[in-house]
Design an enzyme around this catalytic site. Structure first.
Site, PDB file in Angstrom:
ATOM      1  CG  ASN A   1      25.400  39.090 -33.481  1.00  0.00           C
ATOM      2  OD1 ASN A   1      24.248  39.311 -33.862  1.00  0.00           O
ATOM      3  ND2 ASN A   1      25.672  38.257 -32.492  1.00  0.00           N
TER       4      ASN A   1
ATOM      5  CD  GLU B   1      27.524  33.562 -37.037  1.00  0.00           C
ATOM      6  OE1 GLU B   1      27.662  34.468 -37.850  1.00  0.00           O
ATOM      7  OE2 GLU B   1      27.426  33.783 -35.810  1.00  0.00           O
TER       8      GLU B   1
ATOM      9  CG  HIS C   1      26.642  32.112 -32.369  1.00  0.00           C
ATOM     10  ND1 HIS C   1      26.301  33.136 -33.209  1.00  0.00           N
ATOM     11  CD2 HIS C   1      26.113  32.436 -31.171  1.00  0.00           C
ATOM     12  CE1 HIS C   1      25.610  34.038 -32.556  1.00  0.00           C
ATOM     13  NE2 HIS C   1      25.471  33.635 -31.313  1.00  0.00           N
TER      14      HIS C   1
ATOM     15  CB  SER D   1      26.539  35.977 -28.632  1.00  0.00           C
ATOM     16  OG  SER D   1      25.458  35.135 -28.469  1.00  0.00           O
TER      17      SER D   1
HETATM   18  P1  NAD Z   1      19.961  31.959 -20.256  1.00  0.00           P
HETATM   19  O1  NAD Z   1      20.229  32.882 -19.134  1.00  0.00           O
HETATM   20  O2  NAD Z   1      18.600  31.832 -20.787  1.00  0.00           O
HETATM   21  O3  NAD Z   1      20.403  30.478 -19.815  1.00  0.00           O
HETATM   22  C1  NAD Z   1      21.590  30.201 -19.142  1.00  0.00           C
HETATM   23  C2  NAD Z   1      21.372  28.957 -18.284  1.00  0.00           C
HETATM   24  O4  NAD Z   1      22.608  28.564 -17.752  1.00  0.00           O
HETATM   25  C3  NAD Z   1      20.436  29.216 -17.106  1.00  0.00           C
HETATM   26  O5  NAD Z   1      19.427  28.233 -17.071  1.00  0.00           O
HETATM   27  C4  NAD Z   1      21.351  29.095 -15.889  1.00  0.00           C
HETATM   28  O6  NAD Z   1      20.695  28.570 -14.743  1.00  0.00           O
HETATM   29  C5  NAD Z   1      22.394  28.160 -16.399  1.00  0.00           C
HETATM   30  N1  NAD Z   1      23.685  28.218 -15.701  1.00  0.00           N
HETATM   31  C6  NAD Z   1      24.297  29.246 -15.117  1.00  0.00           C
HETATM   32  N2  NAD Z   1      25.493  28.860 -14.645  1.00  0.00           N
HETATM   33  C7  NAD Z   1      25.632  27.559 -14.959  1.00  0.00           C
HETATM   34  C8  NAD Z   1      26.641  26.597 -14.749  1.00  0.00           C
HETATM   35  N3  NAD Z   1      27.792  26.900 -14.138  1.00  0.00           N
HETATM   36  N4  NAD Z   1      26.426  25.346 -15.180  1.00  0.00           N
HETATM   37  C9  NAD Z   1      25.287  25.008 -15.802  1.00  0.00           C
HETATM   38  N5  NAD Z   1      24.311  25.897 -16.033  1.00  0.00           N
HETATM   39  C10 NAD Z   1      24.480  27.143 -15.616  1.00  0.00           C
HETATM   40  O7  NAD Z   1      21.005  32.325 -21.387  1.00  0.00           O
HETATM   41  P2  NAD Z   1      20.906  32.045 -22.972  1.00  0.00           P
HETATM   42  O8  NAD Z   1      20.200  33.157 -23.600  1.00  0.00           O
HETATM   43  O9  NAD Z   1      20.462  30.658 -23.188  1.00  0.00           O
HETATM   44  O10 NAD Z   1      22.419  32.187 -23.402  1.00  0.00           O
HETATM   45  C11 NAD Z   1      23.385  31.180 -23.149  1.00  0.00           C
HETATM   46  C12 NAD Z   1      24.589  31.401 -24.028  1.00  0.00           C
HETATM   47  O11 NAD Z   1      24.176  31.376 -25.394  1.00  0.00           O
HETATM   48  C13 NAD Z   1      25.288  32.726 -23.839  1.00  0.00           C
HETATM   49  O12 NAD Z   1      26.653  32.535 -24.008  1.00  0.00           O
HETATM   50  C14 NAD Z   1      24.723  33.597 -24.959  1.00  0.00           C
HETATM   51  O13 NAD Z   1      25.618  34.602 -25.342  1.00  0.00           O
HETATM   52  C15 NAD Z   1      24.565  32.587 -26.042  1.00  0.00           C
HETATM   53  N6  NAD Z   1      23.560  32.885 -27.068  1.00  0.00           N
HETATM   54  C16 NAD Z   1      22.343  33.394 -26.761  1.00  0.00           C
HETATM   55  C17 NAD Z   1      21.409  33.640 -27.756  1.00  0.00           C
HETATM   56  C18 NAD Z   1      20.048  34.174 -27.444  1.00  0.00           C
HETATM   57  O14 NAD Z   1      19.349  34.606 -28.373  1.00  0.00           O
HETATM   58  N7  NAD Z   1      19.603  34.114 -26.227  1.00  0.00           N
HETATM   59  C19 NAD Z   1      21.726  33.346 -29.108  1.00  0.00           C
HETATM   60  C20 NAD Z   1      22.966  32.787 -29.397  1.00  0.00           C
HETATM   61  C21 NAD Z   1      23.872  32.574 -28.376  1.00  0.00           C
END
Ligand code: NAD
Length: 671
Positions: A203, A164, A152, A131
């Protein structure tokens, strides 16, 4: 590589976003590897996917069994003793496209991209769902920065249509194209961000908007209820900014804003969000944010009265967001259409930000920004050069006929449930009960009938287009009207609705249905009565009556089989399933599918083309076709000959023949 060559996708990270992205990819028919650090997380993720798929299946949107989709997702544990596993390396080597969704840390992402680069085939694309981190820096960990890109998604991925797509400094056009096509194959609406700016489109615009709302409270313009009320009721947003912050989590906004600011997004962060963050009052999830909730994690809609916002000018909150959008456009970071699409689909705004600017007037936006700048002395409120230039050139929006968009001279008549927009030779009838997904109430149908009668008499109008506001064309009959009615009354309602649809089917002018969104039940029956159906890619069509125990009552059992054949009609009516527009096009239920931002112009282009044709001949053709189809071919042929002969009595035939001989364009008058 082209999107057609993608067979297997690897999603890395099975958390909030990753599991949803894997679900979307599997639903689109791809083989999917889903990787995370241990079995437990993966098991949990698969359960969530299964639950979500079964919900979609219940709603009738899944076109195959839950098990068939699940069978395409293979879990992979990717870390053991701090090292990437061999299974992971193998899975990467078998994948054509990676979507990374691991925690938002540059070091972690770079490490993963380095490893993926070493093991994925040469043609593979590596996408990140980050993000806030720079795509270019993530790409720098690989030897193929031209094949690294931002993709994204929005939360939750299966339901949010926007994606995006962000180019890093070295991302190639081919990678952009493949990723764009893949997002489309996922059934998403991609928008392109041509430069790797912090916060991309959504954002950045949201950041300005939320920050302005927060400062309005700090400056004493009104409290958070007043600001929420003004935004909800004066702009028609689904939620006010503080309501939204509470709903999504104040920490989410806090972190996103912080991350954007650290990467050079210039803004004075409003202290209210930081205060709430530090007090751990994060909104619904902690039971308290700006509003109070019954318990942590339990949502109850905050009470936001309409009168509370009477004194708040919503433009002091919208104008800084418009300024940001103007910057993105002027710097060619994103196109006008994509920016408007992004706020509508990513934030649920009822109109695009440029559409709002045009409506309020670009000059008014500039004046509001200047006032804010004077009050605060902050550069962030300096009106963007693009806005100033537009004011100088008199491109002020709707009032001057040109702003970000061009406007035909239109006259608008508003009724309680519909809007009639006269744009001779075209008239638009817009179903306008967006909060009820344009449900067809008795009142709405009556207004529609009256509008059609009026327009039938208006000689300037040659073609009528029917469409809807908001997310729906019409999601069906207003079921609240069914409660407690007698069977006899229900039969009478059904007949009345059918009569209105006959009026449309045998209307003396062509009727085009511009299907902008949900088109279900009575909504679909309405659409089928028109001459043509053009649908947005986002439209979903179906006859779901069976799910609540009855059958279509306004022609669904009759017009649907005539349009798509008996078996397909039975399938739709018996299952109650919803089908997306592109599938509806394949079976002939809609004539054309276009991106949502093109729907209006496509409908207008077709209408203008028809408006040039001789009206009486159009009418004769329509009647011969419809009446002929309902009789035997001998009667149909006799009807055709009669209409054919009748047209020889019209001035338009004389004009048509003369123009043909004189090699000029005919001018038909309808006489
Ligand atoms: P999250 O913490 O829910 O999930 C992350 C997952 O990655 C976890 O299950 C963790 O165990 C796993 N993980 C950690 N290290 C790892 C590795 N080396 N290899 C494989 N898996 C690994 O996070 P999220 O909210 O899903 O966010 C993930 C990404 O998406 C981030 O970059 C975030 O900025 C982006 N994002 C999040 C949202 C949102 O609303 N949550 C929206 C758009 C983008």
């Amino acid at each position: 590589m082209s999107a057609e060559n993608i067979k297997r996708i690897i999603v890395v990270g099975a958390g909030t976003m990753g599991h949803g992205i894997a679900e979307v990819a599997a639903m689109a028919g791809y083989e999917v590897y889903l990787a995370d650090i241990n079995d437990e997380i993966l098991k949990n993720a698969l359960e969530k996917i299964k639950w979500s798929l079964s919900k979609l299946s219940e709603k009738g949107v899944l076109r195959e069994s839950v098990d068939a989709v699940m069978a395409r997702i293979k879990p992979v544990v990717n870390l053991k003793d701090g090292q990437y596993t061999e299974d992971f390396a193998k899975a990467l080597s078998e994948s054509d496209f990676m979507i990374e969704a691991i925690p938002e840390r540059l070091d972690l992402k770079q490490q993963l991209f380095r490893f993926a680069d070493e093991h994925m085939p040469e043609h593979a694309v590596l996408a990140t769902n980050t993000s806030s981190l720079p795509i270019t820096e993530i790409a720098s960990a690989t030897k193929r920065p031209e094949k690294v890109i931002g993709m994204h998604f929005f939360n939750p991925p299966p339901l949010m249509p926007l994606v995006e797509i962000i180019k890093g400094a070295k991302t190639s056009e081919q990678t952009l194209d493949v990723t764009f096509q893949l997002a489309k194959k996922f059934g998403k609406q991609p928008v392109v961000v041509h430069k790797d700016v912090p916060g991309f489109i959504v954002n950045r615009i949201l950041g300005r908007f939320m920050n302005a709302a927060c400062w309005a409270v700090v400056r004493g313009v009104g409290d958070h209820v007043a600001v929420d009320s003004a935004i909800k009721y004066k702009l028609g947003f689904p939620m006010g900014p503080f309501e939204l912050a509470d709903y999504s989590g104040i920490d989410v906004f806090y972190y996103v804003f912080k991350a954007m600011s650290e990467r050079g997004f210039k803004a004075n962060p409003c202290p209210l969000f930081a205060e709430k963050f530090e007090a751990k009052e994060l909104g619904m999830k902690t039971g308290k944010g700006f509003y109070q909730y019954p318990a942590p994690g339990k949502y109850a809609r905050p009470n936001i009265p309409k009168e509370a916002g009477e004194k708040v000018d919503p433009l002091i909150i919208l104008a800084p967001a418009v300024n940001e959008a103007a910057y993105l456009l002027r710097e060619n970071i994103a196109s006008k259409d994509d920016i408007d699409k992004a706020v509508k689909l990513g934030l649920g705004w009822p109109k695009g930000i440029f559409e709002f600017a045009d409506e309020f007037g670009v000059d008014t936006i500039v004046e509001t920004l200047e006032k804010l700048k004077k009050e605060t002395g902050w550069d962030e409120y300096e009106p963007d050069p693009l806005l100033k230039q537009m004011v100088q050139e008199g491109k002020l929006g709707r009032k001057t006929g040109k702003g970000f968009y061009e406007y035909a001279a239109v006259e608008e008549r508003k009724k309680e449930n519909i809007i009639i927009r006269l744009e001779p030779p075209i008239a638009w009838i817009v179903l306008n009960r967006p909060k009820k997904l344009n449900a067809l109430s008795v009142k709405l149908l009556a207004e529609l009938g009256e509008a059609l009668d009026e327009l039938e008499e208006d000689e300037k109008i040659r073609v009528v287009i029917i469409t809807g506001t908001g997310r729906a064309f019409s999601a069906g009959a207003d079921v609240t009207g069914f409660i407690g009615i007698s069977p006899f009354k229900a039969a009478i309602y059904s007949r009345k609705f059918q009569e209105l649809l006959f009026k449309i089917e045998y209307y003396t002018k062509p009727v085009i249905m511009a299907i902008n969104g949900f088109c279900l039940g009575g909504g679909l029956e309405l659409a089928m009565a028109g001459d043509f159906r053009i649908a947005s890619e986002m439209a979903m069509l179906g006859q779901p009556e069976i799910n609540i125990g009855f059958i279509p009552g306004a022609g669904g059992t009759q017009r649907l089989p005539r349009l798509v054949g008996i078996s397909r009609a039975k399938e739709l009516i018996y299952t109650g399933d919803m089908i997306p527009a592109h599938e509806a096009a394949k079976i002939g239920l809609v004539d054309k599918v276009v991106p949502p931002e093109k729907l209006e112009s496509e409908a207008r282009t077709l209408a203008l083309k028809l408006a040039e044709k001789p009206p009486l001949a159009l009418l004769a053709a329509k009647y011969a076709i419809h009446m002929g189809l309902e009789s035997n071919i001998w009667t149909g042929m006799a009807l055709e000959s009669t209409f054919f002969g009748l047209l020889f009595s019209t001035d338009d035939v004389a004009e048509g023949v003369a123009a043909f001989l004189e090699k000029r364009k005919p001018k038909f008058k309808g006489h």
